[in-house]
Scaffold this motif. Structure first.
Motif, PDB file in Angstrom:
ATOM      1  N   UNK A  15     -23.779  26.065  34.240  1.00 24.93           N
ATOM      2  CA  UNK A  15     -24.907  25.523  33.507  1.00 24.93           C
ATOM      3  C   UNK A  15     -24.756  24.034  33.182  1.00 24.93           C
ATOM      4  N   UNK A  16     -23.594  23.451  33.497  1.00 24.85           N
ATOM      5  CA  UNK A  16     -23.387  22.023  33.205  1.00 24.85           C
ATOM      6  C   UNK A  16     -24.384  21.135  33.916  1.00 24.85           C
ATOM      7  N   UNK A  17     -24.952  21.626  35.023  1.00 23.05           N
ATOM      8  CA  UNK A  17     -25.965  20.838  35.737  1.00 23.05           C
ATOM      9  C   UNK A  17     -27.153  20.521  34.837  1.00 23.05           C
ATOM     10  N   UNK A  18     -27.424  21.363  33.863  1.00 20.58           N
ATOM     11  CA  UNK A  18     -28.595  21.180  33.008  1.00 20.58           C
ATOM     12  C   UNK A  18     -28.299  20.284  31.813  1.00 20.58           C
ATOM     13  N   UNK A  19     -27.096  19.728  31.728  1.00 18.90           N
ATOM     14  CA  UNK A  19     -26.708  18.951  30.556  1.00 18.90           C
ATOM     15  C   UNK A  19     -26.176  17.576  30.954  1.00 18.90           C
ATOM     16  N   UNK A  20     -27.003  16.732  31.570  1.00 16.46           N
ATOM     17  CA  UNK A  20     -26.522  15.412  31.977  1.00 16.46           C
ATOM     18  C   UNK A  20     -26.297  14.499  30.781  1.00 16.46           C
ATOM     19  N   UNK A  21     -25.249  13.676  30.858  1.00 14.38           N
ATOM     20  CA  UNK A  21     -25.023  12.640  29.861  1.00 14.38           C
ATOM     21  C   UNK A  21     -25.897  11.429  30.159  1.00 14.38           C
ATOM     22  N   UNK A  59     -24.659  11.714  35.448  1.00 17.91           N
ATOM     23  CA  UNK A  59     -23.259  11.937  35.060  1.00 17.91           C
ATOM     24  C   UNK A  59     -23.202  13.086  34.061  1.00 17.91           C
ATOM     25  N   UNK A  60     -22.096  13.822  34.086  1.00 15.32           N
ATOM     26  CA  UNK A  60     -21.910  15.018  33.283  1.00 15.32           C
ATOM     27  C   UNK A  60     -20.492  15.004  32.711  1.00 15.32           C
TER      28      UNK A  60
END
Length: 252
Positions: A15-21, A59-60
């Motif tokens: 799910x990190x794809x949905x949480x970009x910095x 970026x993540x």
């Protein structure tokens, strides 16, 4: 096999794809004179043309990704073609659970890239090691070293190596804001059924003026110049391109 490995790595990000910095998407149009035909009866011929480019980057916590697609068209001499890259880089600081940042180094990465070119009928996977270097607060320089697992493309293309550098440096002159950015690739020579294919050097420095700054929407619209320097285009010996381009770029 390498494409399967890349897909597995993508799956592991979850799910990190949905949480970009940070994320950005932009569309560019470039017009230039001096593009070269790499293959066929008109090999080596020059022409004007237009390149439309769409880019997406983010970026993540786990790393970063970058996607771009170029579409060249508008020439009666050079065949229209599409070129694209999709890169996924995994932060070693995140993977190891230990911050690698130092005086000069921002982070190191496991770098992975898929590239395709309709002009050369190629579909390659690159993987290796990369680094992001400290330059200043808003600037960056990335360097990547890849093993290129080449599509055989019916010619039994051997695998080879590639070095890539990417940079972005914003700066001001009076009240005006500029960005100096670009990339440089060098891929080594290789053999296939047609014989020795040449090493490729490709660099595209860009100097862009931030037009959005004048309408209080800084970073949204840029205009500038890009110089496309390509030696042994698509590994074709002696097909050398030096093309100044006018560039308009819109960020969404």
């Amino acid at each position: 096999m390498m494409r399967t490995v890349l897909l597995i790595l993508l799956t592991l990000t979850g799910q990190a794809w949905a949480q970009p910095l940070f994320s950005d998407t932009n569309l560019s149009v470039q017009y230039g004179d001096g593009y070269k035909q790499a293959f066929g009866n008109n090999k080596g011929s020059s022409s004007t043309g237009t390149v439309v480019t769409i880019e997406n980057m983010a970026s993540y916590q786990w790393g970063k990704h970058f996607l771009f697609i170029d579409r060249f068209s508008g020439s009666s001499i050079i065949n229209d073609f599409t070129y694209g890259e999709f890169a996924v880089d995994f932060s070693l600081s995140n993977l190891l659970g230990s911050q690698l940042e130092g005086d000069w180094l921002k982070d190191a990465y496991i770098v992975n890239q898929w590239e395709m070119a309709t002009a050369s009928n190629s579909d390659n996977i690159l993987t290796g090691i990369g680094a992001r270097w400290k330059v200043s607060t808003n600037a960056f320089v990335d360097t990547n070293f890849y093993r290129r697992f080449q599509d055989k493309a019916g010619l039994n293309n051997q695998d080879n190596w590639q070095f890539t550098a990417v940079w972005m440096v914003p700066f001001k002159v009076g009240e005006s804001r500029f960005v100096f950015n670009g990339f440089m690739d060098y891929a080594t020579a290789f053999n296939n059924n047609l014989g020795r294919q040449s090493g490729v050097f490709h660099i595209q420095p860009q100097l862009k003026l931030d037009l959005g700054h004048y309408i209080e929407k800084s970073g949204t619209v840029f205009i500038g110049l890009e110089l496309d320097i390509w030696r042994n285009k698509f590994a074709q010996a002696g097909v050398n391109e030096t093309t100044p381009q006018i560039k308009l770029q819109v960020h969404f």
